[in-house]
Scaffold this motif. Structure first.
Motif, short mmCIF file in Angstrom:
data_model
loop_
_atom_site.label_atom_id
_atom_site.label_comp_id
_atom_site.label_asym_id
_atom_site.label_seq_id
_atom_site.Cartn_x
_atom_site.Cartn_y
_atom_site.Cartn_z
N GLY A 102 1.03 -1.12 -0.05
CA GLY A 102 -0.02 -0.18 0.04
C GLY A 102 0.91 1.29 -0.10
N ALA A 109 -1.33 -6.69 -2.25
CA ALA A 109 -2.24 -5.63 -2.76
C ALA A 109 -2.36 -6.46 -4.17
CB ALA A 109 -2.04 -4.37 -2.82
N TRP A 161 -8.33 -1.52 -4.80
CA TRP A 161 -7.42 -2.26 -4.49
C TRP A 161 -7.87 -3.16 -3.20
CZ3 TRP A 161 -2.84 -3.55 -7.11
CH2 TRP A 161 -2.25 -2.51 -8.00
N ILE A 174 -6.24 -5.49 -0.32
CA ILE A 174 -4.87 -5.96 0.32
C ILE A 174 -5.29 -6.91 1.14
CG2 ILE A 174 -3.00 -5.23 1.70
CD1 ILE A 174 -3.26 -2.53 0.90
#
Length: 377
Positions: free
Chosen positions: A83, A273, A284, A286
């Motif tokens: 991230g 991710a 996205w 994760i």
């Protein structure tokens, strides 16, 4: 001594007679001034593996590609996690055997942290720049733990990340009693309930067990996650990796639950991710490793209390310096809960709050309280 020797001994020496041997490691003086790297390219870290950092650059463009990078020497003590937005220089082609250099970690919007346990003051960054935290629990097998949910909520509120609770395996047990504990919170909830849903998604774990997610739950999650950076957190065996696979089209390994311990088997070893399939740019997901503990030693007790907005108003009747824990005398929370102001789940919520407040050492909490009182005088 000879006359020539006397002449040499009486000579007046000056700086011009000094001879300095060249430094084998180079003679350029060291400096703390580092290059600005104004030509660096920004990338998003998608995974970290043994000193190598994989980042995506030129995101959502025809030139989007993955770059593998090594961390610059000056960043050796800086944590780099999934991230993170980072500055990259060097070979940015993304070709086989190419290696770029990671020279800077950009300022983070949000940071989700945890400690190893409630007595360890060392913060460990889990992910960076997430917009929301999806707390994944199963209604059964393994049994849901309100303590884990409460800890995750505290971490989310402390980081400024919106929480969302996702309950899987709701066909096995009605999750209503679990959700009643959070009815006073502004907490979004998604339930995967219908195993026979024709639009559902089924996955088979390594031990042959089958897990099915309802199509309605997947559709709702897609809407909630669209355009956001979301981190999924949950114990092993709750179906987290199955959710990730359904949302991203990836093939993350899934695992069942140990029949002896009732705990899930770890299937993810590092955070990664992944782009959500068919979603808006910037979406996205994760996926984090399945965890069994989420320490909050780095969170101030007052911030823990703020994660219980259904209880916090009761502290208005507390005496000055009240710690609100199980040893507190004349704590206003007791009367608040007894009056029913916190709802039917008030006693359970208060017990959970006090477990969190009392989890760290009493000495460290007392020292923090004394420091706070001295600062207010």
């Amino acid at each position: 001594m000879t006359e020539a020797g006397n002449r040499r001994g009486s000579r007046a020496w000056d700086e011009s007679d000094v001879r300095i041997r060249p430094n084998k490691k180079g003679s350029r003086p060291r400096t703390k001034n580092r290059p600005a790297y104004e030509d660096a390219v920004t990338g998003r870290i998608v995974t970290v593996d043994r000193g190598r950092y994989t980042a995506v650059v030129d995101e959502d463009t025809p030139d989007e590609r993955l770059i593998v990078a090594a961390r610059a020497r000056e960043l050796r003590r800086s944590a780099v996690v999934a991230g993170d937005l980072v500055a990259l220089v060097g070979d940015l082609s993304g070709g086989p055997d190419s290696l770029a250099r990671l020279v800077r970690v950009e300022e983070r919007r949000t940071v989700l942290r945890r400690s190893a346990d409630d007595t360890d003051p060392v913060e460990r960054v889990v992910v960076a720049n997430a917009d929301q935290l999806v707390i994944v629990v199963a209604a059964a097998n393994p049994e849901p733990r309100t303590g884990f949910i409460d800890r995750a909520l505290v971490a989310a509120y402390d980081a400024g990340i919106r929480p969302l609770l996702c309950v899987t395996k709701a066909d096995l047990v009605d999750p209503a009693p679990l959700l009643a504990n959070y009815e006073h919170l502004d907490l979004r909830v998604v339930i995967s309930r219908t195993a026979a849903d024709p639009g559902g998604i089924e996955a088979t774990s390594d031990d042959g067990a089958s897990a099915r997610l309802s199509g309605g739950a997947i559709s709702t999650l897609r809407e909630e996650l669209d355009g956001q950076v979301s981190v999924l957190l949950g114990h092993s065996g709750v179906g987290k990796s199955t959710l990730v696979n359904a949302l991203t089209g990836s093939t993350r390994a899934t695992g069942g639950v140990n029949a002896v311990t009732g705990r899930g088997r770890h299937t993810s070893s590092s955070a990664v991710a992944l782009k959500a399939a068919g979603s808006a740019p910037g979406t996205w997901i994760i996926d984090t490793p399945g965890i069994r503990s989420f320490g909050l030693a780095h969170v101030d007790p007052d911030r823990i209390l703020q994660a219980f907005p259904d209880l916090e108003p009761g502290t208005a009747d507390c005496e000055r310096g009240c710690l609100h824990d199980s040893n507190a005398v004349n704590c206003g929370l007791d009367g608040w809960v007894a009056s029913g102001a916190a709802g039917e789940s008030g006693p359970v919520r208060l017990a959970s709050l006090r477990r969190l407040l009392g989890a760290g050492s009493s000495d460290s909490r007392q020292a923090a309280q004394e420091a706070k009182e001295l600062g207010s005088q």
